[in-house]
Design a protein around this motif. Structure first.
Motif: not given
Length: 174
Positions: A29-31, A36-39, A74-75
């Motif tokens: 994913s694009i994080n 966040k963009i993904g599948f 992240g946290p």
């Protein structure tokens, strides 16, 4: 829902779907911070269609928790896990065959509920709490582009996934 015994076979499939969600979410994913963009919705849609709302909720919550602990971006915040469970439940309520054959509205409704209500409105609260450098409105506007991409992506891919699930049922559900 979960009152009957779950077979080892079912637990294995659910674990595989949870593992696939972690891989798609954390590595494919694009994080960025707050975006966040993904599948990662793909294994949850499959779990929802094949096994129902309760199982999909458990798979998504478990995958979210394990992914956050094992591969943190992240946290950790438990609000994200609760929202993940709600998203799995929503997909299951609309896409499980016991609730009728899923039509376009059964795809549109959970896509909008999950992405706009749970994802954009509620998860943005958690992001604003964790990363506080912007106000809620700032994070909301920043994350709006993510959901402008994810809603159409859901609407295109979920019908394909449902066709795939019809074929998978021959092997998975016995």
């Amino acid at each position: 829902m979960l009152t009957k015994r779950i077979s080892v076979r079912t637990i294995t499939y659910l674990a595989l779907l949870a593992a696939l969600e972690i891989v798609l979410n954390r590595f494919c994913s694009i994080n960025t911070m707050g975006l966040k963009i993904g599948f990662s919705f793909v294994p949850i849609v499959v779990a929802a269609n094949l096994f129902g709302p309760a199982h999909a909720a458990i798979v998504y919550a478990l995958a979210d928790f394990l992914g956050a602990i094992l591969f943190p971006i992240g946290p950790y915040h438990p609000g994200f896990t609760v929202c993940a469970a709600l998203m799995g439940l929503t997909w299951g309520l609309f896409l499980h065959p016991k609730n009728g054959k899923p039509g376009f509205l059964n795809i549109l409704a959970p896509a909008l509920i999950n992405n706009l209500v749970i994802g954009l409105l509620i998860n943005t609260v958690w992001v604003a709490m964790l990363y506080g450098s912007k106000t809620y409105i700032g994070w909301f506007l920043y994350r709006l582009s993510e959901y402008a991409i994810l809603v159409p992506l859901n609407l295109v891919l979920v019908p394909v996934l449902l066709r795939l699930c019809r074929e998978l049922k021959k092997f998975v559900i016995k």
